[in-house]
Scaffold this motif. Structure first.
Motif, PDB file in Angstrom:
ATOM      1  N   ASN A   1      -0.810  13.744   5.205  1.00 57.62           N
ATOM      2  CA  ASN A   1      -0.022  14.585   6.157  1.00 57.62           C
ATOM      3  C   ASN A   1       0.694  14.181   7.242  1.00 57.62           C
ATOM      4  N   SER A   2       2.047  14.489   7.479  1.00 56.08           N
ATOM      5  CA  SER A   2       2.532  13.749   8.619  1.00 56.08           C
ATOM      6  C   SER A   2       2.004  13.941  10.056  1.00 56.08           C
ATOM      7  N   ASP A   3       1.206  14.876   9.902  1.00 57.27           N
ATOM      8  CA  ASP A   3       0.382  15.138  11.293  1.00 57.27           C
ATOM      9  C   ASP A   3      -0.374  13.999  11.791  1.00 57.27           C
ATOM     10  N   ASP A   4      -1.243  13.465  10.705  1.00 59.06           N
ATOM     11  CA  ASP A   4      -1.990  12.317  10.897  1.00 59.06           C
ATOM     12  C   ASP A   4      -1.475  11.070  11.524  1.00 59.06           C
ATOM     13  N   ILE A   5      -0.015  10.829  11.459  1.00 53.36           N
ATOM     14  CA  ILE A   5       0.495   9.547  11.867  1.00 53.36           C
ATOM     15  C   ILE A   5       1.399  10.062  13.132  1.00 53.36           C
TER      16      ILE A   5
ATOM     17  N   VAL B   1       0.761  -1.029   0.021  1.00 54.57           N
ATOM     18  CA  VAL B   1       0.095  -0.026  -0.048  1.00 54.57           C
ATOM     19  C   VAL B   1       0.677   1.153  -0.075  1.00 54.57           C
ATOM     20  N   ARG B   2       0.460   2.235  -0.879  1.00 57.69           N
ATOM     21  CA  ARG B   2       1.435   3.370  -0.944  1.00 57.69           C
ATOM     22  C   ARG B   2       0.326   4.496  -0.754  1.00 57.69           C
ATOM     23  N   LYS B   3       0.720   5.626   0.150  1.00 63.21           N
ATOM     24  CA  LYS B   3      -0.374   6.550   0.274  1.00 63.21           C
ATOM     25  C   LYS B   3       0.576   7.814   0.571  1.00 63.21           C
TER      26      LYS B   3
ATOM     27  N   VAL C   1       3.904  13.188   3.507  1.00 61.26           N
ATOM     28  CA  VAL C   1       4.721  12.289   3.467  1.00 61.26           C
ATOM     29  C   VAL C   1       4.301  11.101   2.706  1.00 61.26           C
ATOM     30  N   GLU C   2       5.111  10.332   2.440  1.00 61.59           N
ATOM     31  CA  GLU C   2       4.623   9.018   1.625  1.00 61.59           C
ATOM     32  C   GLU C   2       4.657   7.959   2.324  1.00 61.59           C
TER      33      GLU C   2
END
Length: 74
Positions: A9-13, A4-6, A28-29
């Motif tokens: 926004n880095s804030d989400d993780i 899976v590639r997505k 970010v990827e």
């Protein structure tokens, strides 16, 4: 192998993964790959490679010396 590639926004993780400062508040990827658990990691045995290079020790020393001389030129 499926993955899976997505791009998110880095804030989400941030609650899942601690991110370095350079990645905060940026897009970010994310790549999700399966872990291959059945794959056995072979232990390194240096004796298995003994004699693989049929090179004279004097020739080896000359090659190493030449390489070191190149470092000095840089």
């Amino acid at each position: 192998m499926e993955f899976v590639r997505k791009i998110i926004n880095s804030d989400d993780i941030e609650s899942i993964v601690k991110l370095p400062t350079e990645l905060k508040n940026k897009r970010v990827e994310i790549l999700i790959l399966p872990v291959e658990e059945n794959k056995k990691q072979q232990e390194f045995d240096p004796q298995q490679y003994r004699g693989i290079l049929n090179i004279d020790s004097d020739e080896l020393e000359k090659e190493l010396s030449d390489m070191r001389d190149e470092w000095d030129r840089l």
